[in-house]
Structures are given as structure tokens and as C-alpha cells.
Design an enzyme around this catalytic site. Structure first.
Site, PDB file in Angstrom:
ATOM      1  CB  SER A 135      -0.871   0.009   1.250  1.00 40.94           C
ATOM      2  OG  SER A 135      -1.552   1.247   1.383  1.00 40.94           O
ATOM      3  CE1 TYR A 148      -3.867  -1.478   5.470  1.00 36.52           C
ATOM      4  CE2 TYR A 148      -3.588   0.698   4.504  1.00 36.52           C
ATOM      5  CZ  TYR A 148      -3.762  -0.660   4.354  1.00 36.52           C
ATOM      6  OH  TYR A 148      -3.831  -1.214   3.094  1.00 36.52           O
TER       7      TYR A 148
HETATM    8  C1  8X3 Z   1      -5.025   1.464   0.753  1.00 39.27           C
HETATM    9  C2  8X3 Z   1      -4.594   2.814   0.378  1.00 39.27           C
HETATM   10  O1  8X3 Z   1      -4.325   5.265   0.969  1.00 39.27           O
HETATM   11  O2  8X3 Z   1      -5.993   4.036   2.229  1.00 39.27           O
HETATM   12  O3  8X3 Z   1      -4.007   0.601   1.049  1.00 39.27           O
HETATM   13  O4  8X3 Z   1      -3.669   3.681   2.660  1.00 39.27           O
HETATM   14  S1  8X3 Z   1      -4.638   3.965   1.622  1.00 39.27           S
END
Ligand code: 8X3
Length: 253
Positions: A135, A148
Site C-alpha cells: 500500500s 495501518y
Molecule cells: C489502501 C490505500 O491510501 O488508504 O491501502 O492507505 S490507503
């Protein structure tokens, strides 16, 4: 879609929807026998039917499930580590340890479990590939990224160290880092809040799952001497994680 019985096998995790489902279709079109793994077996079976692949239940957070999956896949040339996801946008100061634990488990340890389980088959194929969907969150910390960001940075580190460790083995390793892609990703992140999820893509033409899948199929079909180590894919409307050009004329989805 019919694929030759002796065609190389590609495994795709998280293949019941979004990027994973599109990868399964694209790899089948590229001539691979595809084995699809995901938790939602009903949706997985529909995708498998469309691409002529095999659907096997897979929860990458469950070691026993991963072991059973790998035992049912004796040969494998391509592993697409796609299963993953984000939960929440809390800052570090308000982080939910449970959310972080889930993100670390599904993204980092899920990729580890699958790669470790299928590595012997990938090496034995004589021309294996691990293609991991990372990502933009693996490249740039951003407000609301927190857990994340940490998880995807972990996935990137895992993928890059694997590339180093496998030097000299017949296995290529590729990290593909997309930015905004129109999938269920944001719906999961916002725990089903469709308005919040739609707002992420408001006025933007994001990448599609198909765009990412075509890149995966391209990487998977290069000659064995070619290793794409890292690919960053962004929509034209996105120049970095949170620099997005929103256009009023782009209809809400
Ligand atoms: C997904 C893209 O920009 O939400 O992995 O991190 S983001």
C-alpha cells in the site's frame, strides 16, 4: 474459462472480492490455474466459477487453516499475498490495541504464514514468484494511517527482506503498493459506514481493482530473469497518500 491442466498454479489470497478477485480473473486469463483463498466461501466460489479456478477456505490469521490450505496446493508457481485490511483511523494517542493487533495479524503475519507455507512449493516450481499487495501506507505515514501504516510498513519490510534472503533461489519477490483503489477496503476500515467510505473517493477517479490485477498479471508473466522489486501505483488524481485532486465533475459513487 478453461485453463490447461499442466498450466502453472497461482494462489491468490483474499480472492472473494476487490483486488484479489480481479487478480484471480487476470491470472486465469494469463493462463494460470488459479487457487483462490478467502474466508467467505460463498462469494469465493462465485469468483472461482467465473475464472475456472478452485475455491478453498482460507483465513490467513489461522495457522491451522493456512496449513490445510497449503496441503491442498502441492504445486505453486505464483503466490499473490493480497489478504489484508485496515480498521479505524484513530491516532496513536487513542489507538485500539485490538484493532492494531488485528491489522498486524492479517497484514503482516498473514503474509508471513502464507509465504512460509508455500515457499517450498514455490522453490520446487523452479520459477516461483511471491507478489505481495502492499500500500501507499507502507511508504508514507499519514494522518489516520497509524496502525495501518505500521502494519503495511511491516509487510514492506517482510517482502524486501525476503527478496534479499531468496537471492540465488528460483523465486522472484515483488511488492506492489497501490494508493486509492475503489473496493470494499474503506467500508471495512470505517466498519460499514458507507458515507465515510464514499467520502474517501469523493471527486476522485481512483484506481480500480482491475488496474492492480493487470499489473499483477504483467509482473507474473515477465521472463524469469526479470524481478520487479517494488511498484507504486497511484491514480492520476493522487500524488501521495493525502494529496488528492478532487474534481466537482467526478460523480459520487
Ligand atoms: C489502501 C490505500 O491510501 O488508504 O491501502 O492507505 S490507503
Amino acid at each position: 474459462m478453461s485453463v490447461a491442466d499442466d498450466a502453472p498454479v497461482a494462489v491468490v489470497t483474499g480472492a472473494s472480492s476487490g483486488i484479489g478477485a480481479a487478480c484471480a480473473m487476470a491470472l486465469a486469463e494469463a493462463g494460470f490455474q488459479v487457487v483462490l483463498g478467502a474466508r467467505r466461501l460463498d462469494r469465493l466460489a462465485e469468483v472461482a466459477e467465473r475464472c475456472g479456478g478452485r475455491a478453498l477456505r482460507l483465513d490467513v490469521t489461522d495457522q491451522a487453516c493456512v496449513d490445510a490450505f497449503a496441503a491442498a496446493v502441492p504445486s505453486c508457481s505464483v503466490l499473490v499475498n493480497n489478504a489484508g485490511g485496515a480498521l479505524g483511523t484513530d491516532p496513536v494517542a487513542a489507538a485500539s490495541v485490538d484493532d492494531w493487533r488485528w491489522m498486524y495479524d492479517v497484514n503482516v503475519l498473514g503474509t508471513l504464514r502464507m509465504t512460509r507455507a508455500l515457499l517450498p512449493a514455490l522453490i520446487a516450481s523452479g520459477d516461483g514468484q511471491v507478489i505481495t499487495i502492499g500500500s501507499i501506507a507502507a511508504r508514507e505515514p499519514y494522518r489516520g494511517g497509524a496502525g495501518y501504516n505500521v502494519a503495511k510498513h511491516g509487510v514492506a519490510a517482510l517482502t524486501r527482506v525476503l527478496r534479499i534472503e531468496l537471492l540465488g533461489q528460483p523465486v522472484r519477490v515483488c511488492e506492489i503498493d497501490p494508493g486509492m483503489v475503489q473496493t470494499e477496503f474503506s467500508l471495512v476500515r470505517f466498519r460499514g459506514d458507507a458515507d465515510a467510505a464514499d467520502a474517501v473517493y469523493a471527486g476522485v477517479e481512483p484506481l480500480t481493482a482491475q488496474d492492480v490485477a493487470e499489473t499483477v498479471a504483467f509482473v507474473a508473466t515477465r521472463p524469469s530473469r526479470v524481478n520487479f522489486d517494488q511498484i507504486v501505483m497511484l491514480a492520476r488524481d493522487q500524488s501521495s497518500a493525502q494529496v488528492v485532486h478532487r474534481r466537482p465533475e467526478v460523480a459520487a459513487r
